[in-house]
Write a protein that holds these residues in place. Sequence first.
Motif: not given
Length: 452
Positions: A193-218
């Motif tokens: 979330r924009p503007g959220a505090k991201l200093d600790t894992p807990e703060e980052r976990r609380a501010a997470a909205l989602g993920l961008t991702y890429s599927p890969l085949l070796i």
Amino acid sequence: LLLIAVCLSWLAAYYADERQSAEAVRRLEEIVGRIDKLVVERMTLFQYGLRGLNGSVQAVGFGAYTREHFDRYSRSRDIHIEFPGARGFGLIRRVKADDTEAFIAAARKDGRPGFKLRELSPNPGERWIIQYISPASTNQQAEGLDIASEPMRRQAMEVAVDSGNPALTQPITLVQASGQKQAGFLLMRPIYRPGAKLDTPEERRAAALGLTYSPLLITEVLNKEDLYPLEIAIAIDSKNDQGQLNRFYETISFAALDQSVTSQRAMPLFGVEWQLTARPTPAFFARLNYLQPATVGLLTFLSLATLQLLVNLYRLARRRRLQLIDDQARLAAIVESANDAVIGTTIMLAIACGMGYLGDRSRRTEQGYQNGGTNRHGGILCCRSFFALAMTRPICKNGAHDTQRACCLVPRTGSGPCGPPHVRIDCVRARRHGGGNHLDNGERRSAGARHH
């Protein structure tokens, strides 16, 4: 000497084997280093793709981001050229368990009437659902999948959210490539979330909205042409939290190759550790263009044997030369001794001959007075005996030997008491022809001696 040659040949073969093995390991390490660098660069390139999609979402706003925005961004990128090996890029939304139905209804209104939830195992808790994926044609099975319903995917999601960095799953089977078991991965990057505090894992976990991702085949990430298939065979394992290795990639000939020359390298990648193992193929050693250690040993033995033969021949020739010089010196000493003996014998015989000549002359004179005549041939017998004995070296045909001048003494006709009167003795040089001596009438010198 033979034992020494065998030992030296064995040492040469051993040294060649050690040197060639060290060179092979060095070359193998060089190739493995290139593959390691290639994999890291390729995976880093995928991270840049995720960062671009993350920026697109942040520009619009996560809550306002729709399929139209996603498709517009996807059309602006050429995935196959910009990110070779990636199967695509997508967006994962964080959905509370109680909001699942509302999320599915909103997704159907957002250009996907057939959108539905997919689970790999029951998940009564919070969901992380793949909402958008491009290209859709090759990733249709993945749309609507709850990645939190499978432990490997969920673990990588939690690592990414808690750390704020991209995270890679352990080897998994992609739903859009189910035929390749344990050969796929998901690379994820968190969106906060924009503007959220991201200093600790807990703060980052609380501010997470989602993920961008890429599927890969070796098999798509590692192009066969990039892996030196003619020179080496490789295997790649992923190490889990318990330190166990899970092999997800192996070339066909890897298991059949000799394990005596092997290179291993650890590759830390986005929260996981891969281990790369490489073994050389017969073509690898052929390109090194080395002689076999046995061949080196044989060549060394033959070289030493040839050298010993040449030394023996040289020593034999030197021994024969020294023997010849010794024989010549001994023969010269014998000749010198023989000349001294001839000179001594000649002097004694000359004295005896002279005494006999004088005695003969007296008797002949006395007989002449008595008989009224002279005996002109008695002295000649004495002189001829003397000359005959003096002809010991060299052998002269018609004269006596003068040992001091190395010539033959030849009497000339004349008059004198011993033989014909006024006998003149000429010294004639002896010239060697073939195996004997003979008189050279063209080299006569007058001895200047008259015999009376």
